[in-house]
Scaffold this active site. Structure first.
Site, short mmCIF file in Angstrom:
data_model
loop_
_atom_site.label_atom_id
_atom_site.label_comp_id
_atom_site.label_asym_id
_atom_site.label_seq_id
_atom_site.Cartn_x
_atom_site.Cartn_y
_atom_site.Cartn_z
N HIS A 93 -32.11 42.68 20.93
CA HIS A 93 -31.76 42.92 22.34
C HIS A 93 -31.38 41.59 22.97
CE1 HIS A 93 -32.10 44.16 26.55
NE2 HIS A 93 -32.70 43.00 26.73
N ASN B 91 -30.42 48.50 16.11
CA ASN B 91 -29.43 47.43 16.02
C ASN B 91 -30.03 46.02 16.09
OD1 ASN B 91 -30.05 47.48 18.70
ND2 ASN B 91 -27.99 47.94 19.44
N TYR C 209 -36.76 49.70 29.71
CA TYR C 209 -35.42 50.29 29.68
C TYR C 209 -35.16 51.25 30.84
CZ TYR C 209 -34.07 48.39 25.08
OH TYR C 209 -33.68 47.57 24.05
N LYS D 207 -36.06 43.64 17.38
CA LYS D 207 -36.52 45.03 17.49
C LYS D 207 -37.31 45.47 16.24
CE LYS D 207 -32.77 46.45 20.63
NZ LYS D 207 -31.70 47.45 20.87
N GLU E 71 -36.26 40.96 32.89
CA GLU E 71 -36.73 41.15 31.52
C GLU E 71 -37.68 40.03 31.08
OE1 GLU E 71 -33.17 41.67 29.18
OE2 GLU E 71 -32.78 43.64 30.08
#
Ligand code: ADP
Ligand code: MG
Length: 141
Positions: free
Chosen positions: A118, A115, A52, A12, A129
């Site tokens: 993913h 975080n 998302y 990310k 995805e």
């Protein structure tokens, strides 16, 4: 019985910004994941919303999609026996405060949103995805 699976990993924007990409890729390889596709992208807000879409009604959707379109990301297609569950385990809990020692999020995540990584959570989401970011010809045999 173990089955050969593919899963999608994303490094990310927070982790790319911190210079953590090399360490995270090294960790994946050390843990016997095969990288069958990899690219750096800077997605826009609409592209983050599409990725998302499953979280559209969550209170964090707006902030999450702003974050995911705020800077470059690295998308990685991984292959391994039991790749989906094994990568979720290596990644650690969504909230780094709850992530186990030795996990990528324990080492690199700043908070529950930023975080670091993913990972797909099931076979159907992995398929969606992977196809969101990679055309078939872009994946190694
Ligand atoms: P995971 O990435 O572990 O599969 P989720 O699918 O539940 O977690 O959520 C997707 C992403 O949305 C998380 O990785 C995180 O970046 C963000 N997120 C999840 N829960 C929260 C929250 N309570 N507040 C802010 N951001 C969140
Ligand atoms: Mg998820």
């Amino acid at each position: 019985m173990k089955t050969l699976q593919r899963t999608l990993s994303i490094i990310k924007p927070d982790a790319v910004e911190k210079g953590a990409a090399g360490d995270i890729i090294h960790t994946l390889l050390e843990n016997k994941f095969r990288t069958i596709g990899m690219k750096m992208l800077h997605i826009n807000k609409a592209q983050a919303e599409g990725f998302y879409a499953v979280h559209v009604s969550r209170p964090f959707f707006e902030s999450l999609t702003n974050f995911m379109s705020s800077g470059p990301i690295i998308v990685i297609a991984l292959e391994k026996e039991d790749a989906i569950a094994d990568y979720r385990k290596l990644m650690g809990a969504t909230d780094p405060a709850k992530a186990e020692e030795g996990t990528i999020r324990k080492k690199w995540a700043a908070n529950i949103e930023k975080n670091a990584v993913h990972g797909s959570d099931a076979e159907d989401t992995a398929r969606f995805e992977l196809s969101y970011f990679f055309a078939g010809y872009e994946l190694a045999k």
